[in-house]
Design a protein around this motif. Sequence first.
Motif, PDB file in Angstrom:
ATOM      1  N   ALA A 256      -4.575  -4.441  -0.926  1.00 48.86           N
ATOM      2  CA  ALA A 256      -3.598  -3.444  -0.467  1.00 48.86           C
ATOM      3  C   ALA A 256      -3.118  -2.574  -1.629  1.00 48.86           C
ATOM      4  CB  ALA A 256      -2.411  -4.156   0.188  1.00 48.86           C
TER       5      ALA A 256
ATOM      6  N   GLY B 285      -3.839   1.403  -2.055  1.00 45.81           N
ATOM      7  CA  GLY B 285      -2.733   2.352  -2.181  1.00 45.81           C
ATOM      8  C   GLY B 285      -2.840   3.180  -3.442  1.00 45.81           C
TER       9      GLY B 285
ATOM     10  N   THR C 215       0.845  -1.201   0.000  1.00 44.46           N
ATOM     11  CA  THR C 215       0.000   0.000   0.000  1.00 44.46           C
ATOM     12  C   THR C 215       0.881   1.253   0.000  1.00 44.46           C
ATOM     13  OG1 THR C 215      -1.716  -1.144   1.240  1.00 44.46           O
ATOM     14  CG2 THR C 215      -1.808   1.248   1.241  1.00 44.46           C
TER      15      THR C 215
END
Lengths: 254, 67
Positions: A223, A227, A191
């Motif tokens: 993740a 991100g 992330t």
Amino acid sequence: MLRIGDTEFSSRLFTGTGKFSQACDMLAAVSASQSQLVTLAVKRLDLKTGSDNILKPLQDSGVKLLPNTAGARNVKEAIFAAHLSREMLGTNWIKLEIHPDPKYLMPDPIETLAAARILCEQGYVVLPYVHADPVLCRRLEEVGCAAVMPLGSPIGSNQGLATEPFLKIIIEQSNVPVVIDAGIGAPSQATRAMELGADAVLVNTAIASSADPVAMGRCFAQAVATGRTAYLAGLGVICQQANNTSPLTGFLNV
Amino acid sequence: MISIVLNDEVVTVSIGTSLVKVLEHQAIELDAVALALNAEVVPKSRWPHIVCQQDDKLDVFSVVAGG
């Protein structure tokens, strides 16, 4: 969509296929990760035991294959490995990695740049694995690499983004996609890489060595997507001082 | 008969044996391997047309899992 060479990817998570305890675990984890690009290595065939038998199921799954040059210690060996994988898989994509040092697996920048120049001239789509060196990444871009793949920390170390300040410079300067490769050991680190503005991450050990590779593959997919969304939304500015989020009306000063 | 070195093992083949025949004799799946003859990668289209010579070094490669 992420575009590398002539290929578009809706997933920004690339995965390695090594270190899984069983091929079926690897295939299930790749599927759960939603990865559309997976790495493979080339090895001299053991005539007694035969091949790994991972190629056909991967091809059937529809993922794009990215053979690497792992094991190459110099330009000549890397080019030989690239030629072998092109013959074997019919792809001109190559993850160029030259790391002569077996302890830390640090990529050799001089050999990598020289090999990248030759392979680009030969028509390969070259994705070089390098240290997080902004100058080298620019040089690799200049010789025609389709992306650069700087490391977060040593391969398989799970140390995360030890090179973060330099990754930021690379991301700022690069005109080709930046794929953070190596060392990402936890979804939170993936992330973070994406929040910095990386175009993609490549994860292998963290998924393969998990007690539940399928669940971990799914975690990394989430993740990376999170991100990326956070990067596009724009992170808040980091300040030394506090900035109030509630109005300071002073009404308690009675 | 002549002898060649196939992945570091000495193998005896008939005179006039092509590269593709060597692989077939070893029951190697042809579509999943690459071949180097004396350290030069040989395109698959050439395998039926190249005949082994005494002491040729033949290396067969396949893909394996990797990062």
